[in-house]
Design a protein around this motif. Structure first.
Motif, PDB file in Angstrom:
ATOM      1  N   GLN A 176      25.321 -22.592 103.723  1.00  0.00           N
ATOM      2  CA  GLN A 176      25.699 -22.691 105.136  1.00  0.00           C
ATOM      3  C   GLN A 176      27.115 -23.234 105.312  1.00  0.00           C
ATOM      4  N   GLN A 177      27.593 -23.976 104.302  1.00  0.00           N
ATOM      5  CA  GLN A 177      28.942 -24.538 104.358  1.00  0.00           C
ATOM      6  C   GLN A 177      29.936 -23.725 103.531  1.00  0.00           C
ATOM      7  N   ALA A 178      29.472 -22.643 102.930  1.00  0.00           N
ATOM      8  CA  ALA A 178      30.337 -21.802 102.101  1.00  0.00           C
ATOM      9  C   ALA A 178      31.335 -21.050 102.989  1.00  0.00           C
ATOM     10  N   PRO A 179      32.392 -20.498 102.387  1.00  0.00           N
ATOM     11  CA  PRO A 179      33.408 -19.793 103.177  1.00  0.00           C
ATOM     12  C   PRO A 179      32.817 -18.703 104.074  1.00  0.00           C
ATOM     13  N   ASP A 180      33.402 -18.542 105.239  1.00  0.00           N
ATOM     14  CA  ASP A 180      32.942 -17.524 106.189  1.00  0.00           C
ATOM     15  C   ASP A 180      33.469 -16.140 105.839  1.00  0.00           C
ATOM     16  N   ILE A 181      34.396 -16.086 104.919  1.00  0.00           N
ATOM     17  CA  ILE A 181      34.949 -14.803 104.480  1.00  0.00           C
ATOM     18  C   ILE A 181      34.429 -14.483 103.079  1.00  0.00           C
ATOM     19  N   GLN A 225      23.460  -0.130  74.364  1.00  0.00           N
ATOM     20  CA  GLN A 225      24.627   0.500  73.751  1.00  0.00           C
ATOM     21  C   GLN A 225      25.380   1.408  74.726  1.00  0.00           C
ATOM     22  N   ASP A 226      24.675   1.954  75.708  1.00  0.00           N
ATOM     23  CA  ASP A 226      25.334   2.793  76.707  1.00  0.00           C
ATOM     24  C   ASP A 226      25.583   2.057  78.023  1.00  0.00           C
ATOM     25  N   VAL A 227      25.196   0.782  78.079  1.00  0.00           N
ATOM     26  CA  VAL A 227      25.355   0.018  79.320  1.00  0.00           C
ATOM     27  C   VAL A 227      26.792  -0.491  79.406  1.00  0.00           C
ATOM     28  N   THR A 228      27.664   0.423  79.753  1.00  0.00           N
ATOM     29  CA  THR A 228      29.094   0.149  79.874  1.00  0.00           C
ATOM     30  C   THR A 228      29.569   0.650  81.225  1.00  0.00           C
ATOM     31  N   GLY A 229      30.289  -0.201  81.946  1.00  0.00           N
ATOM     32  CA  GLY A 229      30.776   0.208  83.255  1.00  0.00           C
ATOM     33  C   GLY A 229      31.441  -0.930  83.991  1.00  0.00           C
ATOM     34  N   GLU A 230      31.834  -0.662  85.210  1.00  0.00           N
ATOM     35  CA  GLU A 230      32.502  -1.661  86.041  1.00  0.00           C
ATOM     36  C   GLU A 230      31.717  -1.841  87.334  1.00  0.00           C
ATOM     37  N   VAL A 231      31.593  -3.100  87.747  1.00  0.00           N
ATOM     38  CA  VAL A 231      30.820  -3.431  88.943  1.00  0.00           C
ATOM     39  C   VAL A 231      31.654  -4.352  89.823  1.00  0.00           C
ATOM     40  N   VAL A 232      31.625  -4.107  91.119  1.00  0.00           N
ATOM     41  CA  VAL A 232      32.257  -5.010  92.082  1.00  0.00           C
ATOM     42  C   VAL A 232      31.150  -5.696  92.872  1.00  0.00           C
ATOM     43  N   ILE A 233      31.192  -7.024  92.876  1.00  0.00           N
ATOM     44  CA  ILE A 233      30.137  -7.823  93.502  1.00  0.00           C
ATOM     45  C   ILE A 233      30.735  -8.649  94.632  1.00  0.00           C
ATOM     46  N   GLN A 234      30.079  -8.614  95.759  1.00  0.00           N
ATOM     47  CA  GLN A 234      30.519  -9.389  96.923  1.00  0.00           C
ATOM     48  C   GLN A 234      29.775 -10.718  96.955  1.00  0.00           C
ATOM     49  N   LEU A 235      30.528 -11.804  97.079  1.00  0.00           N
ATOM     50  CA  LEU A 235      29.964 -13.148  97.131  1.00  0.00           C
ATOM     51  C   LEU A 235      30.073 -13.660  98.563  1.00  0.00           C
ATOM     52  N   TYR A 236      28.921 -14.000  99.135  1.00  0.00           N
ATOM     53  CA  TYR A 236      28.954 -14.449 100.526  1.00  0.00           C
ATOM     54  C   TYR A 236      27.727 -15.300 100.847  1.00  0.00           C
ATOM     55  N   LYS A 237      27.954 -16.560 101.115  1.00  0.00           N
ATOM     56  CA  LYS A 237      26.935 -17.497 101.595  1.00  0.00           C
ATOM     57  C   LYS A 237      25.608 -17.387 100.830  1.00  0.00           C
ATOM     58  N   GLY A 238      25.709 -17.592  99.519  1.00  0.00           N
ATOM     59  CA  GLY A 238      24.520 -17.640  98.681  1.00  0.00           C
ATOM     60  C   GLY A 238      24.054 -16.318  98.119  1.00  0.00           C
ATOM     61  N   GLN A 239      24.682 -15.224  98.510  1.00  0.00           N
ATOM     62  CA  GLN A 239      24.258 -13.911  98.051  1.00  0.00           C
ATOM     63  C   GLN A 239      25.321 -13.259  97.175  1.00  0.00           C
ATOM     64  N   ALA A 240      24.884 -12.687  96.061  1.00  0.00           N
ATOM     65  CA  ALA A 240      25.757 -11.884  95.195  1.00  0.00           C
ATOM     66  C   ALA A 240      25.269 -10.444  95.297  1.00  0.00           C
ATOM     67  N   THR A 241      26.031  -9.608  95.979  1.00  0.00           N
ATOM     68  CA  THR A 241      25.597  -8.254  96.303  1.00  0.00           C
ATOM     69  C   THR A 241      26.509  -7.229  95.652  1.00  0.00           C
ATOM     70  N   VAL A 242      25.942  -6.339  94.874  1.00  0.00           N
ATOM     71  CA  VAL A 242      26.712  -5.267  94.244  1.00  0.00           C
ATOM     72  C   VAL A 242      27.094  -4.249  95.318  1.00  0.00           C
ATOM     73  N   ILE A 243      28.385  -3.983  95.446  1.00  0.00           N
ATOM     74  CA  ILE A 243      28.837  -3.021  96.466  1.00  0.00           C
ATOM     75  C   ILE A 243      29.515  -1.795  95.852  1.00  0.00           C
TER      76      ILE A 243
END
Length: 401
Positions: A212-217, A336-354
């Motif tokens: 609740q006190q984490a950044p608003d952005i 062995q094939d689990v190779t790739g790039e992921v962008v994750i959004q961090l916001y108020k306790g949630q880590a969401t893959v976008i």
């Protein structure tokens, strides 16, 4: 007491292990060597620890830097399995114990000790984790567990014991919570948490910011995965420990990785704890996102099976067993094939893959589109469904006769 000449104690510098050193000397008439494992619990926990061990009566104190090895050889392999105990716990304490026990055994063999000692209580899981590892790695060494032998049953008794022997100790009666910390997580138990109707207060969380006190952005992080292992973050190649450290900092700022659970201990007791695993939560999301692209249905289902079984083996202290090592090997093969790039959004306790992408992806926009395509004939599905449901059709026809 059986005759012991030299014992290596897993030493933390806390009240319990400070009392164990003189107790061992008095009751076993033996030399005590303190072994300290640096698994990323924090510099403040290690400052002056050698002097403290010697002041308590240890003949020597060895500090082993295990941070990088723990992440590379214990956390990363566990991540590949997807192991999450009882659906929520990312096994922070459980994954640290086998490497600590292994390094303690190596120290004992090097100094010629004939016994090992730990400060785990008789109620918890850690006694099993340590002694299970000792049995697998050095069964010839005697194991001493003071909490199962001595008559010191309270914090007050331990403080009195040290005071009577003029052994300095910075601990006090005011300790409310029991905590365990390493590079992967911080756990908090006791205090208000012992009543499951009590909500956690601010003292139950020591690492992550209140969501609740984490950044608003929101903030995003880019995670590069190669063969199931995080190798770069935000475009910078990093070692396993450095990657975890970086993501811990990012995640903690946004309140990522908090859980409040009641878990089933191996010994049959239920316990409640608040766990904080900011970087680990982000890493887990990244690996699972790449898996979604790369693993086919049966492979993903099997990886889930591996993760469920591995979570119990790791939690129960069975790391150094053929079954656990077989599961780790199977997960490594699938990764062995689990190779790739992921962008994750961090916001108020949630880590969401976008965003996610992989050169090994089995996802095909041409096949998956809801628009018009030239690669899939819808009429083919009819024959597939008829064969797929053939057993049900035969059963129904039999019942109609």
């Amino acid at each position: 007491m059986s005759k012991i000449n030299k014992v290596v104690l897993a030493y933390s510098g806390g009240l319990d292990t400070s009392a164990i050193i003189p107790w061992l000397k008095e009751n076993y008439d033996c030399e005590v060597i303190a072994f300290v494992a640096d698994v990323g619990q924090g510099e403040e926990e290690l400052v002056g620890i050698e002097a403290k061990a010697l002041a308590s009566g240890a003949s020597a104190c060895y500090v082993a830097d295990l941070k990088e090895e723990m992440v590379k050889d214990y956390i990363y392999p566990s991540l590949k399995t997807g192991a999450i105990y009882e659906g929520k716990y990312l096994l922070g304490t459980s994954m640290a114990r086998p490497i600590i026990a292994k390094a303690q055994v190596e120290c004992a063999l090097e100094v010629g000790a004939d016994a090992l000692c730990h400060g785990c209580t008789g109620k918890g899981n850690d006694q099993v984790r340590f002694e299970g590892a000792f049995a697998a790695l050095a069964p010839q060494l005697t194991v001493i567990a003071p909490w199962r032998e001595w008559n010191l049953r309270s914090r007050e008794a331990l403080l009195d014991y040290l005071a009577e022997r003029d052994i300095p100790c910075t601990a006090s009666l005011e300790k409310i919570y029991s905590r365990d910390a390493n590079a992967w997580h911080v756990s908090t138990e006791g205090g208000v948490l012992e009543n499951t109707w009590n909500a956690p207060n601010d003292l139950c969380w020591v690492w992550t910011k209140d969501p609740q006190q984490a950044p608003d952005i929101a903030e995003t992080v880019s995670v590069l995965v190669e063969k199931g292992e995080v190798v770069a973050v935000d475009g910078e190649p990093m070692t396993p420990y450095n990657a975890l450290n970086y993501l811990n900092s990012k995640g903690a700022e946004h309140g990522i990785g908090r859980i409040d659970i009641v878990e089933n201990r191996l010994v049959g007791i239920k316990s409640r704890g608040c766990y904080e695993t900011p970087g680990g939560t982000i890493m887990m999301e990244a690996l699972r996102a790449v898996e979604q692209l790369v693993l086919d249905k049966e492979s993903f289902e099997f990886r889930q099976t591996i993760g469920l079984k591995a979570s119990h083996l790791i939690y129960d202290g069975r790391w150094f067993t053929p079954l656990c090592q077989s599961l780790l090997a199977a997960a490594d093969t699938l990764a062995q094939d689990v190779t790739g790039e992921v962008v994750i959004q961090l916001y108020k306790g949630q880590a969401t893959v976008i965003q996610k992408r992989s050169g090994n992806s089995l996802y095909s926009e041409e096949f998956a589109t809801f628009g018009e395509d030239d690669v899939y004939d819808h009429s083919h599905a009819g024959g597939f469904i008829r064969l797929y449901s053939l057993a049900s059709r035969i059963r129904a026809l039999n019942s109609q006769k």
